[in-house]
Design a protein around this motif. Sequence first.
Motif, mmCIF file in Angstrom:
data_model
loop_
_atom_site.group_PDB
_atom_site.id
_atom_site.type_symbol
_atom_site.label_atom_id
_atom_site.label_comp_id
_atom_site.label_asym_id
_atom_site.label_seq_id
_atom_site.Cartn_x
_atom_site.Cartn_y
_atom_site.Cartn_z
ATOM 1 N N TRP A 90 4.559 3.208 -0.068
ATOM 2 C CA TRP A 90 4.209 1.913 -0.655
ATOM 3 C C TRP A 90 5.380 1.340 -1.437
ATOM 4 O O TRP A 90 5.708 0.165 -1.307
ATOM 5 C CB TRP A 90 3.011 2.063 -1.589
ATOM 6 N N LEU A 91 6.013 2.177 -2.244
ATOM 7 C CA LEU A 91 7.090 1.687 -3.091
ATOM 8 C C LEU A 91 8.288 1.253 -2.250
ATOM 9 O O LEU A 91 8.909 0.225 -2.519
ATOM 10 C CB LEU A 91 7.493 2.758 -4.095
ATOM 11 N N ASN A 92 8.608 2.024 -1.227
ATOM 12 C CA ASN A 92 9.695 1.622 -0.328
ATOM 13 C C ASN A 92 9.403 0.269 0.306
ATOM 14 O O ASN A 92 10.278 -0.605 0.394
ATOM 15 C CB ASN A 92 9.878 2.674 0.769
ATOM 16 N N SER A 93 8.174 0.092 0.751
ATOM 17 C CA SER A 93 7.779 -1.168 1.365
ATOM 18 C C SER A 93 7.849 -2.314 0.367
ATOM 19 O O SER A 93 8.310 -3.414 0.689
ATOM 20 C CB SER A 93 6.358 -1.052 1.939
ATOM 21 N N CYS A 94 7.417 -2.068 -0.856
ATOM 22 C CA CYS A 94 7.422 -3.104 -1.880
ATOM 23 C C CYS A 94 8.847 -3.495 -2.280
ATOM 24 O O CYS A 94 9.137 -4.670 -2.516
ATOM 25 C CB CYS A 94 6.647 -2.632 -3.107
ATOM 26 N N ILE A 95 9.732 -2.518 -2.344
ATOM 27 C CA ILE A 95 11.127 -2.815 -2.678
ATOM 28 C C ILE A 95 11.734 -3.765 -1.650
ATOM 29 O O ILE A 95 12.510 -4.663 -1.987
ATOM 30 C CB ILE A 95 11.941 -1.514 -2.786
#
Length: 217
Positions: free
Chosen positions: A152-157
């Motif tokens: 999720w965090l990779n995608s959000c970045i």
Amino acid sequence: MALSPSATKTATDAHELASPSTTGFVHYQRQQAAEEDALLIQALQSNDREALGAFVQRQQSFVFGYLRSRLADPTDADDLCQEVFLRCLAGKVRFRGDVPVRPWLLGVARNVLREHIRRSRRRKEVEWTELCLELDALSQEDQSDYRQVHDWLNSCISTLGQSAHDALKMHYYARLKMAQIAEKMRRSEGAVKLLVFRARQALKDCVNRKSRNSADE
């Protein structure tokens, strides 16, 4: 390994509390699971080592998932997960009766992560952990499944604007100070601090939104 009489009774009582006759042990309701945790904690406070084994088995995947989503090296996640439960075993941390078990365990895990960062300050891998801990501090939601947070965090970045993306990369990965980032970006230091603050807020909102959407599926 056979359970001691007190741990056997604990497991039996917890099973009666937490197992609906039709859906079985796997489909506990949250309140029933909390009652089982409370029974295990009572046994732990009586120095029942068998109860500790049952408690670790019940909570280990949750704690490991939280740590793994915040560490670049899976070996570190395994080591720190063991450290969390070793502290419970050694009595270095005491369960607070005024909070649920899992939030309490997460508090222990966060402290272990912070100590890991201090020990490993020169290691590049801890930058991801620092960012995750800062987002934890901003977030008021309790994601129950941390194994997906990394994705999720990779995608959000990747959804951030280029300036925000560059500022985060320089701050967390290149370890530049705000003044240095400001110089490179030809902005004031105050503007860079605001940019990084807003980027963290955007990441927090994005991760929480993905968590809610995942829970609804």
